[in-house]
Design a protein around this motif. Structure first.
Motif, PDB file in Angstrom:
ATOM      1  N   GLU A   1      35.411  -3.175  -2.049  1.00 50.76           N
ATOM      2  CA  GLU A   1      34.211  -2.588  -2.651  1.00 50.76           C
ATOM      3  C   GLU A   1      33.214  -3.668  -3.064  1.00 50.76           C
ATOM      4  O   GLU A   1      32.001  -3.493  -2.934  1.00 50.76           O
ATOM      5  CB  GLU A   1      34.591  -1.729  -3.857  1.00 50.76           C
ATOM      6  N   GLN A   2      33.723  -4.791  -3.562  1.00 48.41           N
ATOM      7  CA  GLN A   2      32.845  -5.908  -3.918  1.00 48.41           C
ATOM      8  C   GLN A   2      32.119  -6.451  -2.687  1.00 48.41           C
ATOM      9  O   GLN A   2      30.916  -6.737  -2.736  1.00 48.41           O
ATOM     10  CB  GLN A   2      33.665  -7.019  -4.585  1.00 48.41           C
ATOM     11  N   ILE A   3      32.845  -6.578  -1.562  1.00 49.48           N
ATOM     12  CA  ILE A   3      32.232  -7.054  -0.322  1.00 49.48           C
ATOM     13  C   ILE A   3      31.162  -6.077   0.152  1.00 49.48           C
ATOM     14  O   ILE A   3      30.065  -6.490   0.567  1.00 49.48           O
ATOM     15  CB  ILE A   3      33.303  -7.243   0.769  1.00 49.48           C
ATOM     16  N   PHE A   4      31.448  -4.778   0.078  1.00 50.89           N
ATOM     17  CA  PHE A   4      30.469  -3.784   0.509  1.00 50.89           C
ATOM     18  C   PHE A   4      29.195  -3.853  -0.329  1.00 50.89           C
ATOM     19  O   PHE A   4      28.080  -3.750   0.194  1.00 50.89           O
ATOM     20  CB  PHE A   4      31.072  -2.377   0.416  1.00 50.89           C
ATOM     21  N   LYS A   5      29.352  -4.030  -1.646  1.00 51.01           N
ATOM     22  CA  LYS A   5      28.180  -4.120  -2.524  1.00 51.01           C
ATOM     23  C   LYS A   5      27.360  -5.373  -2.213  1.00 51.01           C
ATOM     24  O   LYS A   5      26.125  -5.337  -2.214  1.00 51.01           O
ATOM     25  CB  LYS A   5      28.616  -4.120  -3.980  1.00 51.01           C
ATOM     26  N   GLU A   6      28.032  -6.490  -1.956  1.00 51.67           N
ATOM     27  CA  GLU A   6      27.318  -7.720  -1.620  1.00 51.67           C
ATOM     28  C   GLU A   6      26.544  -7.559  -0.313  1.00 51.67           C
ATOM     29  O   GLU A   6      25.402  -8.020  -0.199  1.00 51.67           O
ATOM     30  CB  GLU A   6      28.310  -8.882  -1.507  1.00 51.67           C
ATOM     31  N   ARG A   7      27.149  -6.904   0.678  1.00 51.45           N
ATOM     32  CA  ARG A   7      26.455  -6.685   1.948  1.00 51.45           C
ATOM     33  C   ARG A   7      25.232  -5.789   1.758  1.00 51.45           C
ATOM     34  O   ARG A   7      24.161  -6.061   2.308  1.00 51.45           O
ATOM     35  CB  ARG A   7      27.411  -6.055   2.954  1.00 51.45           C
TER      36      ARG A   7
END
Length: 336
Positions: free
Chosen positions: A289-295
């Motif tokens: 979820e953190q990676i998705f938000k950063e993207r």
């Protein structure tokens, strides 16, 4: 349609509708215009033509961004356009959506045609919701200089993480028990459901007893239906296609070293399409979820930067071509 002609048509229709009392729709029909097009022109009255599509021109890719996409693809031609998108996003090469990457590569003639069959994955099978609920186990053959060896892997069904693997000269029921025990030692708190095919190692009485004593459960797939264990079957095909066959190991030790390097890359770096293009280790640790938000934030920042740059480019020509006001000549106060 140039905007001045478009606006002239609007003025013409309104003028004669008001003067003659004829309905606007009748005049539009006589002119051969669609009603929807006329009212669309009316909403855009007085505005210059910037685009005729759903995507604003502010979000159009710049030429250097297109070249960066093509260059990155040429460095990694074996990757699909979706995986390339998120690889470029994570490495800060260029922030674009998968559809934009597809359009750029398709325009450059770099996409390969692929005739895929309709997927049936997920039908009749309850997918695991968290790591270490399902462990898939299977044995595959590895051909090394004409000799076949046995590659046994344990794959976590939720994260696609390779929990443990071994490349052996033999693969009996006792060997499979050793591999499972070593995987349990890495994750002592896990009590997963073991999913396997109906191979001779998995149907013995001793293997059933080992599963019971270890506190796990065991499910065997339907005969002659490898899709039931498709996650691990697909991994075995991937490792052969991307590691074993291209590198051609000449000994068992060399093959073990190559497989170890590839599985480290597969677990830690390779973006998995079924996980939303994150690495299996990221999914295992719950950081997706953190990676998705950063993207998403990178995409929004890139779009806003393009929008601001486009606005600046529109302001500069207007300032450059601004016509200075004419000075008035007053014969009473100034000399001619």
């Amino acid at each position: 349609m140039p905007h001045d002609i478009r606006d002239a048509v609007i003025d013409f229709v309104k003028h004669w509708a008001k003067r003659t009392g004829i309905a606007v729709t009748h005049i539009i029909d006589w002119l051969g215009l669609a009603v929807s097009k006329f009212y669309n022109w009316q909403q855009r009255y007085g505005k210059a033509n910037e685009h005729n599509a759903l995507i604003p021109r502010d979000f159009w890719l710049e030429e250097k961004e297109k070249q960066a996409i093509i260059k990155f693809y040429q460095q990694k031609p074996q990757e699909g356009y979706r995986r390339l998108t998120f690889m470029m996003l994570d490495q800060d090469v260029v922030a674009v959506s998968p559809s934009s990457v597809y359009r750029v590569l398709n325009a450059a003639g770099l996409l390969r045609r692929w005739n895929g069959k309709q997927s049936k994955k997920g039908t009749g099978f309850v997918q695991p919701l968290k790591p270490h609920e399902h462990w898939h186990i299977d044995v595959s053959y590895i051909n090394i200089c004409g000799t076949f060896y046995y590659l046994c892997c344990l794959l976590d069904g939720c994260s696609r993480y390779i929990v443990h693997w071994e490349l052996r000269e033999a693969m009996t029921e006792a060997n499979v028990e050793i591999i499972l025990q070593r995987a349990r030692e890495k994750h002592p708190a896990a009590t997963p459901r073991i999913i396997s095919d109906n191979g001779p190692q998995f149907i013995t009485k001793d293997f059933k007893e080992f599963i019971r004593v270890a506190g796990m459960t065991h499910v065997r797939t339907s005969p002659y239906y490898p899709q039931s264990n498709g996650k691990l079957e697909r991994f075995h095909g991937t490792i052969k296609q991307e590691c074993i066959r291209p590198k051609v190991p000449l000994s068992l030790e060399e093959a073990r070293a190559q497989v170890a390097d590839y599985i480290r890359y597969y677990n830690d770096e390779r973006l998995h399409s079924a996980l939303g293009y994150v690495a299996p280790k990221v999914k295992l640790e719950g950081r997706e979820e953190q990676i998705f938000k950063e993207r998403d934030s990178k995409l929004e920042a890139a779009r806003e930067a393009r929008k601001q740059k486009r606005r600046q480019e529109k302001i500069r020509p207007a300032q450059h071509h601004r016509v200075p006001e004419r000075e008035t000549f007053n014969p009473l106060t100034q000399q001619g």
